[in-house]
Write an enzyme that holds these catalytic residues in place. Sequence first.
Site, mmCIF file in Angstrom:
data_model
loop_
_atom_site.group_PDB
_atom_site.id
_atom_site.type_symbol
_atom_site.label_atom_id
_atom_site.label_comp_id
_atom_site.label_asym_id
_atom_site.label_seq_id
_atom_site.Cartn_x
_atom_site.Cartn_y
_atom_site.Cartn_z
ATOM 1 N NE ARG A 104 -4.263 -1.816 1.826
ATOM 2 C CZ ARG A 104 -4.409 -2.846 2.658
ATOM 3 N NH1 ARG A 104 -3.587 -2.979 3.696
ATOM 4 N NH2 ARG A 104 -5.355 -3.737 2.465
ATOM 5 C CE LYS A 126 -1.073 13.025 -15.709
ATOM 6 N NZ LYS A 126 -1.245 13.329 -17.155
ATOM 7 C CD GLU A 168 6.336 15.629 -23.117
ATOM 8 O OE1 GLU A 168 5.660 16.638 -22.826
ATOM 9 O OE2 GLU A 168 5.831 14.528 -23.397
ATOM 10 C CE LYS A 205 4.392 16.966 -15.311
ATOM 11 N NZ LYS A 205 4.807 15.709 -15.962
ATOM 12 C CD GLU A 215 -4.234 14.753 -16.612
ATOM 13 O OE1 GLU A 215 -3.097 15.049 -17.002
ATOM 14 O OE2 GLU A 215 -4.779 13.655 -16.862
ATOM 15 N NE ARG A 219 -0.358 16.449 -13.698
ATOM 16 C CZ ARG A 219 0.262 15.702 -12.801
ATOM 17 N NH1 ARG A 219 -0.152 15.693 -11.545
ATOM 18 N NH2 ARG A 219 1.292 14.951 -13.136
ATOM 19 C CG ASN A 223 -2.438 15.307 -20.948
ATOM 20 O OD1 ASN A 223 -1.716 14.336 -20.994
ATOM 21 N ND2 ASN A 223 -3.055 15.686 -19.836
ATOM 22 C CG HIS A 226 0.789 14.169 -24.533
ATOM 23 N ND1 HIS A 226 1.407 15.353 -24.850
ATOM 24 C CD2 HIS A 226 1.701 13.451 -23.820
ATOM 25 C CE1 HIS A 226 2.629 15.364 -24.348
ATOM 26 N NE2 HIS A 226 2.837 14.224 -23.726
ATOM 27 C CG HIS A 230 -0.241 9.222 -25.178
ATOM 28 N ND1 HIS A 230 -0.792 9.605 -23.975
ATOM 29 C CD2 HIS A 230 1.100 9.247 -24.984
ATOM 30 C CE1 HIS A 230 0.169 9.860 -23.104
ATOM 31 N NE2 HIS A 230 1.331 9.648 -23.694
ATOM 32 C CG HIS A 246 6.539 10.070 -25.042
ATOM 33 N ND1 HIS A 246 5.216 9.699 -24.972
ATOM 34 C CD2 HIS A 246 6.607 11.330 -24.512
ATOM 35 C CE1 HIS A 246 4.509 10.676 -24.425
ATOM 36 N NE2 HIS A 246 5.322 11.678 -24.132
#
Length: 346
Positions: A104, A126, A168, A205, A215, A219, A223, A226, A230, A246
């Site tokens: 956990r 993330k 980025e 960031k 997000e 936030r 993206n 993306h 993606h 990427h």
Amino acid sequence: MSTVTIAPITESLPAFLDSYDFSAIAVIADNHTFRFCYPELKPMLPKHTLVRIKAGEEQKHIATCELIWDALTRANFDRHSLVLNLGGGVIGDMGGFCAATYKRGIAFAQLPTTLLAQVDASVGGKLGIDFRGYKNHIGVFQQPNTVLIDPSFLTTLPERELRSGFAEIIKHCLIADAGMWDEIRRRDLDEQDWPALVAHSVAIKQRVVAEDPTEKGLRKILNFGHTLGHAVETYFLTQHRKRLLHGEAIAVGMVAEAFIAFQKKKIDQELLNATEEYIFSVYGNVRLVDDDIEPILALTLQDKKNRGREVRMSLLDGPGSCAFDVLVTPSEMRRGLEFYRGLNKN
């Protein structure tokens, strides 16, 4: 929000370890960071467990997590232990996910070694893995205990990896700093000031993530490029063609999504032209054929920004500005990809 330190690792890592009393330490590294970066860390570490995995996005799945969890379990790691993620975005995302879910949650620190990880993936909490081909489909939000960035690690990278991470940086400038966008686009890749750009991207960031950690709103601007990027990256991973890094896929996404923003009258022709011209000068053209378009569009239905079956994008809203939760139709995305194909700069 995690503390981010940009300094030689020989200074930042001992200072971090001295401030805690961890019961055990593990280092997760891939084949590349084991060879080029781990030797610099090893003398600074007490007795520790090394977990070495294969490099590449293809390893970012649940089976590799099982290897990591098994190594921690066999070494009797408890909840007072620490995981050091030494690598790029794959190591940081997956190693952090494993630490955040082991018993956990145990402490972890990001030690990013690629430009992509230093300017983006390591900051913001993330974490996740790919699932059935979908990028970062399984994951959590969990801030690391610290992020230790040493720009000297960038000297271990091939030019293609630097170029990938630069996407980025371009994104951060386009969405949040028009002045810096004007500066970077007047320089070639080998003329960029990497330490300064790393600090600049981290600051952007951190500011955005501090306002919206999970997000729900702002936030999402991070993206930009993306949604389609993606989808393109995921599609190429399934094809027997040259694999895209990427940043190379995000470059495709930024051009296509800039065109969508232009069609929606969010940006003018000048910004569209400047965006596509500079990105093509850095990345060249990724060849897309007719049969690629529909499978790529289908993949956007799994994008994490979506609402129901509606695709929601983050789109440029002028130089240094970005809107989020913009509804985009399949026909608009198709036209964006067709615009990219039509440029055909090769």
